[in-house]
Design a protein around this motif. Structure first.
Motif, PDB file in Angstrom:
ATOM      1  N   SER A  39       0.861  -1.189   0.000  1.00 43.15           N
ATOM      2  CA  SER A  39       0.000   0.000   0.000  1.00 43.15           C
ATOM      3  C   SER A  39       0.892   1.231   0.000  1.00 43.15           C
ATOM      4  N   MET A  50      -6.258   1.260  -2.852  1.00 44.42           N
ATOM      5  CA  MET A  50      -4.852   0.962  -2.573  1.00 44.42           C
ATOM      6  C   MET A  50      -4.607   0.601  -1.113  1.00 44.42           C
ATOM      7  N   TRP A  51      -5.488   1.044  -0.222  1.00 43.66           N
ATOM      8  CA  TRP A  51      -5.318   0.795   1.207  1.00 43.66           C
ATOM      9  C   TRP A  51      -5.630  -0.645   1.598  1.00 43.66           C
ATOM     10  N   LYS A  54      -2.794  -3.204   3.283  1.00 40.43           N
ATOM     11  CA  LYS A  54      -2.435  -3.037   4.700  1.00 40.43           C
ATOM     12  C   LYS A  54      -3.612  -3.368   5.600  1.00 40.43           C
TER      13      LYS A  54
END
Length: 345
Positions: A39, A50-51, A54
């Motif tokens: 990420s 994109m997160w 994580k």
């Protein structure tokens, strides 16, 4: 006996309050692959989540399924040769140097983010992670990346939020540097694995199987070795029956020595880019059938998470985590860690 019952209950079908009670340390858990660089800084308004990488790692840590003992990190600077075995050199060099033309950036869907070192780094790390998952699967029989599934990337261009094709890169690594010849890519993301199909169109030793929503991106489909085009709205029972029929054919007729499994959760009934109607229970059963069938057949299987789109970050992490819960369940029920498998070097 009490410990055995506790472990069995951990890996039951989806339950919102499920937490793991790990018994036996590393041997009780399968090898997972993760890097914090998966990420990177990202525009909050962008459609690509994109997160989620994580968040997935944090979710698995909370469940007790991701620990220092069983999570492996990919190498930071994998050899260029891994990528050039799949991608055209000029395209690859322009990606890693941040000089890709604007039209090519737009086709991928990341625009000016493509020039940022953090995105370039995470793209390379993701591919290295899937190669590592393959290495671990060949050693232990089963492994899973906490990213991967960039199946829209073609030899000389990226598309659909994918830049470099980790599935193709890992399959080629297995054939050129591993000990296998026949590799099957089982792609159950809701979108056809068009880049993977095109890359291996003339390679009879890599079998591409894509089961996807026909009325969905990419609208110009490629020809996989086996394409199963599903209508919009198909739900659990019909989906699973179709999968069982075709997966058996792949395993029995092609006889792969390695399976790469793309477990996209964009088949979920409320996914904003999906158009199918699987429940979370259906996704769990799908993953269980694929992974357990491969393990039962004696075929190593390396898993990647594929697509999934939801603005509810925790719900998306939980949904992607179904794959890793299944991997852990199969690892436990098949006693894959009983001879030291899962321990780090």
């Amino acid at each position: 006996q009490a410990h055995s019952s506790a472990v069995s209950s951990i890996f039951a079908e989806p339950c919102p309050t499920m937490r793991a009670v790990v018994v036996g340390g590393a041997r009780a858990l399968p090898p997972f692959v993760y890097h914090p660089g998966y990420s990177c800084p990202w525009p909050a308004e962008h459609r690509f989540p994109m997160w989620k990488f994580k968040d997935l790692h944090a979710h698995l840590e909370e469940l007790g399924l991701a620990t220092e003992a069983n999570v492996h990190r990919p190498i930071e600077r994998p050899p260029d040769e891994w990528f050039l075995a799949v991608h055209e050199e000029a395209y690859y060099r322009s990606v890693v140097s941040g000089t890709l033309a604007e039209a090519a950036q737009r086709r991928i869907g990341f625009g000016g983010e493509m020039r940022k070192p953090e995105l370039i780094r995470r793209t390379v790390l993701e591919c290295a992670g899937t190669v590592l998952a393959v290495q671990l699967a060949l050693r232990h029989g089963l492994a899973a990346n906490l990213a991967g599934g960039t199946h829209h990337a073609h030899r000389d261009f990226g598309s659909g939020f994918t830049i470099l094709n980790d599935l193709a890169i890992a399959a080629m690594w297995a054939r050129e540097f591993g000990v296998v010849r026949r590799v099957a890519i089982v792609d159950l993301d809701v979108h056809q694995g068009d880049g993977t199909a095109a890359i291996f169109a003339d390679n009879s030793d890599v079998f591409t199987f894509s089961m996807h929503c026909g009325d969905n991106f990419p609208f110009r489909k490629q020809k996989s070795d086996l394409d199963v085009s599903l209508p919009r709205g198909i739900a659990d029972a019909e989906y699973l029956a179709t999968l069982r029929e075709h997966l058996d054919r792949v395993l029995n007729d092609f006889k792969p020595e390695l399976v790469l499994y793309d477990a996209g959760v964009d088949v979920w009934e409320h996914d904003v880019l999906g158009y199918l109607a699987l429940s979370e229970r259906g996704i769990f059963q799908r993953d269980l059938h694929v992974i357990d069938s491969c393990v039962e057949a004696g075929v190593p299987v390396a898993c990647v998470i594929g697509g999934g789109y939801d603005r509810d970050a925790q719900a998306l992490a939980r949904r992607h985590g179904l794959l890793h819960r299944v991997v852990a369940r199969v690892w436990q029920t098949r006693r894959m860690g009983s001879c030291g498998v899962g321990e780090k070097k």
